[in-house]
Design a protein around this motif. Sequence first.
Motif, PDB file in Angstrom:
ATOM      1  N   LEU A 113       6.601  -5.044   2.843  1.00  0.00           N
ATOM      2  CA  LEU A 113       5.778  -4.127   2.055  1.00  0.00           C
ATOM      3  C   LEU A 113       5.331  -2.960   2.919  1.00  0.00           C
ATOM      4  CD1 LEU A 113       3.601  -6.780   0.199  1.00  0.00           C
ATOM      5  CD2 LEU A 113       5.227  -5.228  -0.898  1.00  0.00           C
ATOM      6  N   LYS A 114       5.083  -1.831   2.272  1.00  0.00           N
ATOM      7  CA  LYS A 114       4.543  -0.652   2.947  1.00  0.00           C
ATOM      8  C   LYS A 114       3.141  -0.398   2.419  1.00  0.00           C
ATOM      9  CE  LYS A 114       9.105   1.512   3.249  1.00  0.00           C
ATOM     10  NZ  LYS A 114       9.928   0.594   2.466  1.00  0.00           N
ATOM     11  N   ALA A 115       2.336   0.297   3.188  1.00  0.00           N
ATOM     12  CA  ALA A 115       0.959   0.595   2.782  1.00  0.00           C
ATOM     13  C   ALA A 115       0.912   1.287   1.421  1.00  0.00           C
ATOM     14  CB  ALA A 115       0.270   1.452   3.838  1.00  0.00           C
ATOM     15  N   SER A 116       1.905   2.115   1.133  1.00  0.00           N
ATOM     16  CA  SER A 116       1.934   2.841  -0.139  1.00  0.00           C
ATOM     17  C   SER A 116       2.169   1.921  -1.339  1.00  0.00           C
ATOM     18  CB  SER A 116       3.016   3.921  -0.105  1.00  0.00           C
ATOM     19  OG  SER A 116       4.289   3.316   0.073  1.00  0.00           O
ATOM     20  N   GLN A 117       2.619   0.685  -1.088  1.00  0.00           N
ATOM     21  CA  GLN A 117       2.900  -0.255  -2.178  1.00  0.00           C
ATOM     22  C   GLN A 117       1.721  -1.180  -2.487  1.00  0.00           C
ATOM     23  OE1 GLN A 117       6.464  -1.729  -0.066  1.00  0.00           O
ATOM     24  NE2 GLN A 117       7.535  -1.393  -2.006  1.00  0.00           N
ATOM     25  N   LEU A 118       0.627  -1.017  -1.777  1.00  0.00           N
ATOM     26  CA  LEU A 118      -0.518  -1.913  -1.950  1.00  0.00           C
ATOM     27  C   LEU A 118      -1.492  -1.354  -2.978  1.00  0.00           C
ATOM     28  CD1 LEU A 118      -1.062  -2.786   1.814  1.00  0.00           C
ATOM     29  CD2 LEU A 118       0.314  -3.999   0.118  1.00  0.00           C
ATOM     30  N   PRO A 119      -2.224  -2.196  -3.686  1.00  0.00           N
ATOM     31  CA  PRO A 119      -2.297  -3.656  -3.549  1.00  0.00           C
ATOM     32  C   PRO A 119      -1.021  -4.320  -4.056  1.00  0.00           C
ATOM     33  CG  PRO A 119      -3.634  -2.959  -5.415  1.00  0.00           C
ATOM     34  CD  PRO A 119      -3.123  -1.711  -4.751  1.00  0.00           C
ATOM     35  N   ALA A 120      -0.784  -5.509  -3.526  1.00  0.00           N
ATOM     36  CA  ALA A 120       0.393  -6.283  -3.919  1.00  0.00           C
ATOM     37  C   ALA A 120       0.087  -7.770  -3.824  1.00  0.00           C
ATOM     38  CB  ALA A 120       1.573  -5.931  -3.016  1.00  0.00           C
TER      39      ALA A 120
END
Length: 172
Positions: A113-120
């Motif tokens: 995961l990348k920070a831009s995909q959070l929350p996850a």
Amino acid sequence: VNETYQLANQVDNKQLDLESEDTESIDATKLSRFIEINSLHLVTEYNPVTVIGLFNSMIQIHLLLIMNKASPEYEESILRYQKAAKLFQGKILFILVDSGVKENGKVISFFKLKASQLPALAIYQTLDDEWDTLTMAEVSVEHVKNFCDGFLEGKRPRENHESEDKTPKVEL
């Protein structure tokens, strides 16, 4: 004769009852499982102190909410996550990973995961290292429940991510 075993849960400050038609049917395994499941928080925060207990738990499926605790959505999100945790108590261990803590970057990168995909959400089965992720704009009980149910039923959306990676993504 109906007997009830009571456990005073220091974690969430509540009393829990284990009812049994026949006290002889309660063996050490059932009793220790009841105690372990009910002595955990509904949601355990991932940190160097809790990590050992998490991986030694008899609950072999872990669901991680990876989210920054400093985000404005955190308070509402964690309340919804706790509600969902009640639905899977004893089946899935619910964990919070604070993405604002630098050391937790290893966990985030493990799940690709990348920070831009959070929350996850990331779900992980300790026995066979099976895992899956779900990125979301908002944490809801329904999203969490559907994701967990799908994983428990053997649906693994991550297996389809490979074809997604081949098509170029356009940032908006």
